[in-house]
Write a protein that holds these residues in place. Structure first.
Motif, PDB file in Angstrom:
ATOM      1  N   THR A 227      53.225   6.382 -14.561  1.00 27.53           N
ATOM      2  CA  THR A 227      52.019   7.129 -14.199  1.00 27.53           C
ATOM      3  C   THR A 227      51.372   7.744 -15.433  1.00 27.53           C
ATOM      4  O   THR A 227      50.154   7.804 -15.553  1.00 27.53           O
ATOM      5  CB  THR A 227      52.358   8.245 -13.185  1.00 27.53           C
ATOM      6  OG1 THR A 227      53.100   7.663 -12.117  1.00 27.53           O
ATOM      7  CG2 THR A 227      51.114   8.891 -12.630  1.00 27.53           C
ATOM      8  N   GLY A 228      52.190   8.168 -16.371  1.00 30.73           N
ATOM      9  CA  GLY A 228      51.661   8.779 -17.594  1.00 30.73           C
ATOM     10  C   GLY A 228      51.032   7.775 -18.531  1.00 30.73           C
ATOM     11  O   GLY A 228      50.041   8.058 -19.176  1.00 30.73           O
ATOM     12  N   GLY A 229      51.594   6.575 -18.635  1.00 30.81           N
ATOM     13  CA  GLY A 229      51.070   5.563 -19.545  1.00 30.81           C
ATOM     14  C   GLY A 229      51.460   5.856 -20.981  1.00 30.81           C
ATOM     15  O   GLY A 229      52.078   6.879 -21.273  1.00 30.81           O
ATOM     16  N   SER A 230      51.096   4.931 -21.888  1.00 29.64           N
ATOM     17  CA  SER A 230      51.608   5.065 -23.252  1.00 29.64           C
ATOM     18  C   SER A 230      50.534   5.360 -24.287  1.00 29.64           C
ATOM     19  O   SER A 230      50.827   5.392 -25.471  1.00 29.64           O
ATOM     20  CB  SER A 230      52.383   3.807 -23.638  1.00 29.64           C
ATOM     21  OG  SER A 230      51.506   2.702 -23.631  1.00 29.64           O
ATOM     22  N   GLY A 260      58.244  14.376   0.981  1.00 32.78           N
ATOM     23  CA  GLY A 260      57.697  14.783  -0.310  1.00 32.78           C
ATOM     24  C   GLY A 260      57.779  13.653  -1.319  1.00 32.78           C
ATOM     25  O   GLY A 260      56.821  13.368  -2.045  1.00 32.78           O
ATOM     26  N   ILE A 261      58.927  12.968  -1.352  1.00 34.24           N
ATOM     27  CA  ILE A 261      59.100  11.863  -2.303  1.00 34.24           C
ATOM     28  C   ILE A 261      58.199  10.694  -1.931  1.00 34.24           C
ATOM     29  O   ILE A 261      57.582  10.060  -2.805  1.00 34.24           O
ATOM     30  CB  ILE A 261      60.586  11.449  -2.353  1.00 34.24           C
ATOM     31  CG1 ILE A 261      61.382  12.556  -3.054  1.00 34.24           C
ATOM     32  CG2 ILE A 261      60.754  10.136  -3.105  1.00 34.24           C
ATOM     33  CD1 ILE A 261      62.866  12.381  -2.992  1.00 34.24           C
ATOM     34  N   VAL A 262      58.073  10.431  -0.629  1.00 36.98           N
ATOM     35  CA  VAL A 262      57.170   9.363  -0.187  1.00 36.98           C
ATOM     36  C   VAL A 262      55.742   9.663  -0.650  1.00 36.98           C
ATOM     37  O   VAL A 262      55.038   8.802  -1.179  1.00 36.98           O
ATOM     38  CB  VAL A 262      57.221   9.202   1.356  1.00 36.98           C
ATOM     39  CG1 VAL A 262      56.138   8.244   1.826  1.00 36.98           C
ATOM     40  CG2 VAL A 262      58.587   8.706   1.786  1.00 36.98           C
ATOM     41  N   ALA A 263      55.333  10.925  -0.487  1.00 34.82           N
ATOM     42  CA  ALA A 263      53.983  11.319  -0.907  1.00 34.82           C
ATOM     43  C   ALA A 263      53.806  11.109  -2.399  1.00 34.82           C
ATOM     44  O   ALA A 263      52.771  10.614  -2.868  1.00 34.82           O
ATOM     45  CB  ALA A 263      53.730  12.777  -0.539  1.00 34.82           C
ATOM     46  N   SER A 268      51.442   8.005  -6.848  1.00 38.89           N
ATOM     47  CA  SER A 268      51.529   7.262  -8.101  1.00 38.89           C
ATOM     48  C   SER A 268      50.980   5.842  -7.928  1.00 38.89           C
ATOM     49  O   SER A 268      50.335   5.306  -8.822  1.00 38.89           O
ATOM     50  CB  SER A 268      52.962   7.246  -8.639  1.00 38.89           C
ATOM     51  OG  SER A 268      53.742   6.342  -7.910  1.00 38.89           O
ATOM     52  N   LEU A 269      51.195   5.252  -6.743  1.00 33.48           N
ATOM     53  CA  LEU A 269      50.632   3.918  -6.475  1.00 33.48           C
ATOM     54  C   LEU A 269      49.109   3.941  -6.569  1.00 33.48           C
ATOM     55  O   LEU A 269      48.493   3.098  -7.229  1.00 33.48           O
ATOM     56  CB  LEU A 269      51.025   3.452  -5.068  1.00 33.48           C
ATOM     57  CG  LEU A 269      52.351   2.749  -4.922  1.00 33.48           C
ATOM     58  CD1 LEU A 269      52.615   2.410  -3.460  1.00 33.48           C
ATOM     59  CD2 LEU A 269      52.349   1.477  -5.756  1.00 33.48           C
ATOM     60  N   VAL A 270      48.519   4.935  -5.908  1.00 36.56           N
ATOM     61  CA  VAL A 270      47.055   5.039  -5.909  1.00 36.56           C
ATOM     62  C   VAL A 270      46.555   5.258  -7.337  1.00 36.56           C
ATOM     63  O   VAL A 270      45.606   4.608  -7.792  1.00 36.56           O
ATOM     64  CB  VAL A 270      46.604   6.196  -4.986  1.00 36.56           C
ATOM     65  CG1 VAL A 270      45.112   6.456  -5.155  1.00 36.56           C
ATOM     66  CG2 VAL A 270      46.931   5.858  -3.544  1.00 36.56           C
ATOM     67  N   LEU A 271      47.239   6.134  -8.071  1.00 36.60           N
ATOM     68  CA  LEU A 271      46.787   6.433  -9.425  1.00 36.60           C
ATOM     69  C   LEU A 271      46.857   5.204 -10.323  1.00 36.60           C
ATOM     70  O   LEU A 271      45.927   4.919 -11.091  1.00 36.60           O
ATOM     71  CB  LEU A 271      47.611   7.557 -10.023  1.00 36.60           C
ATOM     72  CG  LEU A 271      47.037   7.989 -11.367  1.00 36.60           C
ATOM     73  CD1 LEU A 271      46.545   9.409 -11.314  1.00 36.60           C
ATOM     74  CD2 LEU A 271      48.015   7.794 -12.495  1.00 36.60           C
TER      75      LEU A 271
END
Lengths: 289, 234
Positions: A227-230, A260-263, A268-271
């Motif tokens: 999610t953070g990227g490089s 909470g973890i599912v959310a 992260s998928l959407v992002l």
């Protein structure tokens, strides 16, 4: 008031958990492009070192410091013997580190049995009105932020950081300017390993110390890093832990940890769908250039 | 006659099957600007990469100030004073202009005052010192990579087609810059296929064809633009 504090605390502990889980991986994946599947086992070794030392009478803070150096040395050995043969071959490196992870976890099981004595949570707990919290988790939140600040300092204010960033961006050019890039890679892997060990030691009081304990950190760690990227690993680490725990926290509070973890996963998928290069590229484009 | 800074003899190198460099030999004397002229694909870039130590050689030798450096890797050659300006520029794109310059000085004595010299020579770089190098224009990136090599006070500057991909008026500037640098005593090995830049910058030269040096070009030859253009059309 108590409710606000409680939400903030939940947010902080979620973020600190992600940051500590990911910090070693951030260094190794972000700087070297090695997908280190043994990351969780390096954390496990950190916890094992801490537990063994703690129960032979060493103060917990010293255990944590020793864990950093002990696991950094493990990292040096791994890098010299195995990892350096796989630079630029990401898939092969992934398989190799997976093999290392199996050997380490199984080795720990054979050598030390299914459990190691746990470490009691230091510092006790505090209360504000009806809100109660663990001082240790407050310390972990602060430490996680200090570690990121330390990494920032190392990478942006020291000669090692200059060499490391140059090596990561254009290895051949860095060599042609006299940078010993092989050494940079070795030290980077050692640093990432050491940070994993440190995080494992810090997490040790909050969990069961067992050969496969690393597993619980690996998935959140990878999600955080991806999610953070490089583009800018420091901005990525802060951005993605903030974002992910923002998504996770309300659902944890309303529906429990699992939802909470599912959310968090969905967020992260959407992002990643919207920003395939990760949050840090976007942060860099918007604010840092 | 001045001493020899760089001497290459029978240098052979390549990638996998088939050598691109097939026994190239040349000499560069101190204080000289030596040009190697050749068409695309004759092995000019491989020659420079092999001299720098980025492409391994399979035969032949490279001698720097009388010492055989053939077995040294690029890091050690850089520390000995090989200043490399690669084709295609290769800035560190996510680093600031200033950090790009600092890394040039880091392993060559950390003489940070030379950064100031570079900013005086290239005021554009001073204006953009905080900007990320990847966001500079082609011409500015070319300035940056030349400055990055110069900030380490190189013993010999290796310039691989600095004219590539920059505007014609900037090619003129690069020629003038090489002359200026040469006035201060810097030795340069330049490979090019741009005849104007070659004539503007190099005093003597060589012709490269199919991985070999086939002729030496005297000072008089270098003034003969027709002849140089003819070399490229072969």
């Amino acid at each position: 008031m108590d409710g606000v504090l409680s939400v903030l605390y939940q947010f902080g502990t979620n973020a600190a958990f992600l940051l500590l889980s990911a910090i070693g991986l951030i260094v190794i994946l972000g700087m070297m492009n090695i997908i280190n599947l043994a990351h969780g086992e390096l954390m496990m070794i950190g916890a094992y070192v801490a537990s063994s030392l703690y129960h032979s009478g060493v103060p917990f803070a010293a255990c944590v410091v020793v864990s950093f150096f002990a696991v950094a040395l493990v990292g040096v050995a791994l890098e010299r013997v195995l990892i350096r043969r796989f630079y630029g071959r990401e898939l092969q490196a992934l398989v190799v580190t997976w093999g290392v992870s199996l050997i380490l976890a199984q080795g720990a099981l054979l050598a030390f049995g299914p459990f190691l004595a746990s470490i009691p949570i230091p510092f006790g707990s505090g209360t504000v009105g009806t809100f109660s919290f663990s001082w240790y988790w407050i310390a972990l939140i602060v430490l996680a932020l200090l570690l990121v600040a330390g990494l920032w300092f190392l990478y942006y204010r020291t000669a090692f950081g200059l060499r490391a960033r140059a090596t990561m961006q254009e290895r051949e050019m860095a060599q042609a300017l006299g940078v010993k890039t092989g050494r940079v890679y070795m030290l980077t892997f050692a640093l990432g390993s050491g940070l994993a060990g440190l995080a494992g030691a810090l997490m040790a009081p909050t969990t069961t110390i067992a050969p496969y304990m690393g597993q619980q950190y690996v998935a959140p760690a990878f999600i955080t890093v991806v999610t953070g990227g490089s583009a800018n690993v420091i901005a990525g680490a802060l951005g993605s832990t903030g974002f992910l725990s923002l998504a996770e926290t309300p659902f944890t509070i309303w529906f429990g940890t699992f939802i909470g973890i599912v959310a968090m996963l969905l967020a992260s998928l959407v992002l990643i769908r919207l920003l395939p290069k990760g949050l840090s590229e976007w942060i860099q484009r918007r604010w840092l250039s | 006659m001045n001493e020899t800074v760089l001497s290459i003899a029978g240098l052979t190198a390549g990638y996998g099957s088939g050598d691109i460099l097939q026994g190239a030999s040349l000499e560069v004397r101190r204080g000289d600007v030596v040009g190697v002229l050749g068409r695309n694909g004759v092995g000019k870039t491989t020659l420079m990469r092999t001299v720098m130590g980025l492409t391994p050689s399979s035969a032949g030798s490279i001698t720097h100030n009388g010492a055989d450096v053939t077995g040294l890797d690029a890091e050690e050659r850089a520390v000995r004073g090989f200043g490399y300006v690669p084709q295609g520029r290769m800035v560190f794109p996510h680093m600031s202009v200033e950090d790009n310059l600092r890394i040039g000085a880091l392993e060559r004595g950390r003489n940070w005052r030379r950064l100031e010299d570079m900013y005086q020579r290239f005021p554009r770089l001073r204006e953009r010192r905080r900007q990320r190098a990847g966001t500079l224009s082609g011409g500015e990136q070319e300035m940056l990579v030349i400055a990055r090599a110069l900030v380490g006070d190189p013993d010999i500057l290796l310039l691989d087609e600095p004219s590539e991909g920059v505007q014609p008026n900037i090619v003129k500037d690069i020629g003038a810059l090489i002359n200026e640098l040469n006035q201060t005593g810097i030795t340069v090995l330049l490979v090019e296929q741009n005849v104007e830049l070659m004539q503007a910058a190099a005093r003597v030269g060589y012709v490269m064809e199919k991985g070999r040096i086939t002729q030496a070009l005297s000072e008089a030859d270098m003034h003969d633009g027709e002849r140089l253009r003819h070399v490229l059309s072969l």
